[in-house]
Write a protein that holds these residues in place. Structure first.
Motif, PDB file in Angstrom:
ATOM      1  N   PRO A 163      -7.640   8.551  -9.431  1.00 47.96           N
ATOM      2  CA  PRO A 163      -8.782   7.821  -9.996  1.00 47.96           C
ATOM      3  C   PRO A 163      -9.255   6.642  -9.155  1.00 47.96           C
ATOM      4  N   TYR A 164      -8.469   6.227  -8.158  1.00 42.02           N
ATOM      5  CA  TYR A 164      -8.814   5.052  -7.359  1.00 42.02           C
ATOM      6  C   TYR A 164      -9.298   5.421  -5.955  1.00 42.02           C
ATOM      7  N   ALA A 165      -9.493   6.690  -5.697  1.00 47.34           N
ATOM      8  CA  ALA A 165      -9.898   7.142  -4.365  1.00 47.34           C
ATOM      9  C   ALA A 165     -11.186   6.444  -3.928  1.00 47.34           C
ATOM     10  N   GLY A 166     -11.140   5.847  -2.738  1.00 46.82           N
ATOM     11  CA  GLY A 166     -12.295   5.176  -2.164  1.00 46.82           C
ATOM     12  C   GLY A 166     -12.609   3.820  -2.751  1.00 46.82           C
ATOM     13  N   LYS A 167     -11.817   3.348  -3.708  1.00 44.39           N
ATOM     14  CA  LYS A 167     -12.097   2.073  -4.363  1.00 44.39           C
ATOM     15  C   LYS A 167     -11.339   0.927  -3.696  1.00 44.39           C
ATOM     16  N   ARG A 168     -11.767  -0.274  -4.053  1.00 41.36           N
ATOM     17  CA  ARG A 168     -11.102  -1.492  -3.560  1.00 41.36           C
ATOM     18  C   ARG A 168     -10.118  -1.942  -4.634  1.00 41.36           C
ATOM     19  N   VAL A 169      -8.819  -1.945  -4.287  1.00 36.86           N
ATOM     20  CA  VAL A 169      -7.770  -2.177  -5.277  1.00 36.86           C
ATOM     21  C   VAL A 169      -6.842  -3.286  -4.805  1.00 36.86           C
ATOM     22  N   ILE A 170      -6.476  -4.166  -5.729  1.00 34.68           N
ATOM     23  CA  ILE A 170      -5.438  -5.167  -5.474  1.00 34.68           C
ATOM     24  C   ILE A 170      -4.238  -4.832  -6.340  1.00 34.68           C
ATOM     25  N   VAL A 171      -3.062  -4.802  -5.728  1.00 30.88           N
ATOM     26  CA  VAL A 171      -1.807  -4.641  -6.464  1.00 30.88           C
ATOM     27  C   VAL A 171      -1.066  -5.965  -6.389  1.00 30.88           C
ATOM     28  N   VAL A 172      -0.685  -6.507  -7.539  1.00 25.30           N
ATOM     29  CA  VAL A 172      -0.046  -7.821  -7.611  1.00 25.30           C
ATOM     30  C   VAL A 172       1.454  -7.645  -7.839  1.00 25.30           C
ATOM     31  N   GLY A 173       2.257  -8.228  -6.942  1.00 25.65           N
ATOM     32  CA  GLY A 173       3.702  -8.173  -7.121  1.00 25.65           C
ATOM     33  C   GLY A 173       4.412  -7.966  -5.801  1.00 25.65           C
ATOM     34  N   ALA A 174       5.701  -8.321  -5.767  1.00 27.74           N
ATOM     35  CA  ALA A 174       6.481  -8.209  -4.531  1.00 27.74           C
ATOM     36  C   ALA A 174       7.767  -7.427  -4.733  1.00 27.74           C
ATOM     37  N   GLY A 175       7.871  -6.679  -5.841  1.00 24.46           N
ATOM     38  CA  GLY A 175       9.059  -5.886  -6.102  1.00 24.46           C
ATOM     39  C   GLY A 175       8.864  -4.429  -5.731  1.00 24.46           C
ATOM     40  N   ASN A 176       9.852  -3.625  -6.060  1.00 26.51           N
ATOM     41  CA  ASN A 176       9.813  -2.214  -5.691  1.00 26.51           C
ATOM     42  C   ASN A 176       8.586  -1.489  -6.233  1.00 26.51           C
ATOM     43  N   SER A 177       8.288  -1.678  -7.509  1.00 25.91           N
ATOM     44  CA  SER A 177       7.167  -0.958  -8.104  1.00 25.91           C
ATOM     45  C   SER A 177       5.852  -1.345  -7.444  1.00 25.91           C
ATOM     46  N   ALA A 178       5.647  -2.641  -7.201  1.00 36.73           N
ATOM     47  CA  ALA A 178       4.404  -3.099  -6.578  1.00 36.73           C
ATOM     48  C   ALA A 178       4.224  -2.481  -5.204  1.00 36.73           C
ATOM     49  N   VAL A 179       5.254  -2.546  -4.385  1.00 38.37           N
ATOM     50  CA  VAL A 179       5.146  -2.044  -3.013  1.00 38.37           C
ATOM     51  C   VAL A 179       5.023  -0.525  -3.004  1.00 38.37           C
ATOM     52  N   GLN A 180       5.778   0.145  -3.855  1.00 42.19           N
ATOM     53  CA  GLN A 180       5.706   1.600  -3.899  1.00 42.19           C
ATOM     54  C   GLN A 180       4.322   2.073  -4.314  1.00 42.19           C
ATOM     55  N   VAL A 181       3.753   1.458  -5.349  1.00 45.37           N
ATOM     56  CA  VAL A 181       2.430   1.867  -5.815  1.00 45.37           C
ATOM     57  C   VAL A 181       1.352   1.498  -4.796  1.00 45.37           C
ATOM     58  N   ALA A 182       1.441   0.305  -4.211  1.00 49.16           N
ATOM     59  CA  ALA A 182       0.449  -0.102  -3.209  1.00 49.16           C
ATOM     60  C   ALA A 182       0.474   0.833  -2.008  1.00 49.16           C
TER      61      ALA A 182
END
Length: 375
Positions: A163-182
């Motif tokens: 659903p986020y293809a081609g969009k501008r996205v910010i992921v907030v966080g510095a843990g495993n989930s944040a980095v993995q999803v980003a």
């Protein structure tokens, strides 16, 4: 002391609730598990599609049943769901699904009344709060958040990158989930990882062995919170080198946390305004224990407890809290040790041999981290 005919009610049917039920049976108690979901798999079915455990199968199983397949592989979310459903069938405990607990009240003469969303009341000799934190995601209240017109969600509601293809996205966080999803999103969207400091890494493998091998053989998995708090100051991401390289090469961009929202985007610390389509917060969770509010067992949402034993109410215990007794407390590999500890204490209390501790001390209230500790 309550009548032995009354069961011990375990609230939550995920890894913590199942571990508690097994431990209850081992000490002669009669557990009844109440789970809001449709199967005893906790929150695992609701995690994002690509999630895999950060610990190999050999270090991720509950007592009495190993994961299928290569013990060195890292089980996928769906493997964990299937594993927990099978595990629930390995012992003789009553598990009621589709039952949401809304309130717990003290009962005259001892014990508790557990009320459900359907209006039922169940008498309990003791209560085990094992509902985890997934149902209570933490979203920081940044200026302008209510005015933002893009997609704003917690990682608990993220499923897949499509659903986020081609969009501008910010992921907030510095843990495993944040980095993995980003990292996953970066292959499909324009992604920035927003953190309050540098991302810190732990090597997934050391000397050819997974980190969890060393956590076990050194005893680090069992270190108490007071020791860990001196050793571990920041969340750290488990990494084979892929995430570190992505940040170093610019494949995954990182900026210091933005300061506010605008209707169309965010304001960065240097005053730059940027339009964005979506912001995904991987900012942790708080204990999901609202049903204990009528008891007065919480302080600002945080349970009054020491090592999983309530300091405010006899016959009330907890399983699956982050750092409840050790680094591994709310993980598949560690939750059963805590379950055994609290169920032995609860059995002793119900038999009149022991009073559970009472203390005014309450752990500091803080969001549960997203560093993968719960996996």
């Amino acid at each position: 002391m309550t009548a032995q005919a009354d069961p011990v009610i375990i609230i939550g049917g995920g890894q913590s609730g199942l571990a508690a039920a097994r431990a209850a049976l081992a000490v002669g108690l009669r557990p009844v598990v109440l789970h809001a979901g449709d199967s005893p798999a906790g929150s695992w079915p609701d995690y994002y599609d690509s999630l895999t455990l950060f610990s190999p199968a050999r270090y991720s199983a509950l007592p009495g049943m190993a994961f299928d397949g290569d013990p060195e592989h890292y089980p996928h979310r769906d493997e964990v769901v299937a594993y927990l459903r099978r595990y629930a069938r390995t012992f003789d405990a009553e598990i009621r699904t589709g039952v949401r607990v809304t309130e717990v009240h003290p009962r005259a003469g001892g014990g508790y009344l557990v009320r459900t969303g359907a209006g039922d009341e169940i008498a309990a000799a003791g209560v085990v709060a094992a509902s985890g934190s997934f149902g209570n995601p933490y979203l920081p209240d940044l200026p302008g958040r209510g005015d933002f017109t893009g997609d704003l969600l917690h990682v608990a509601d993220y499923r897949r990158p499509g659903p986020y293809a081609g969009k501008r996205v910010i992921v907030v966080g510095a843990g495993n989930s944040a980095v993995q999803v980003a990292y996953e999103l970066a292959a499909h969207a324009h992604v920035t990882l927003a953190t309050r400091g540098p991302v810190r890494f732990l090597p997934q493998r050391i000397g050819g062995r997974d980190l969890h091998h060393w956590l076990r053989v050194t005893g680090a998995d069992r270190l108490p919170r007071r020791v860990l708090s001196r050793l571990i100051r920041h969340a750290a991401v488990l990494d084979t080198g892929v995430y570190r390289d992505a940040l170093a090469s610019g494949q995954l961009a990182r900026r210091h946390m933005f300061t506010a929202f605008t209707p169309d985007g965010v304001v960065w610390g240097d005053g730059t305004i940027e339009c964005v389509d979506a912001v995904i917060f991987a900012t942790g969770y708080r204990p999901n224990l609202g049903y204990l509010e009528p008891l007065g067992a919480l302080a600002h949402g945080t349970p009054r407890q020491v090592g999983g034993l309530s300091t405010s109410h006899q016959g009330l215990v907890y399983v699956g809290l982050e750092f409840q007794r050790s680094f591994a407390s709310n993980t598949l590999r560690g939750v059963s040790r805590d379950a055994t500890h609290v169920m032995r204490a609860l059995a002793a209390h119900l038999s009149g041999r022991r009073r559970l501790p009472r203390s005014a001390a309450v752990p500091a209230s803080a969001p549960t981290g997203t560093s993968g500790a719960g996996r």
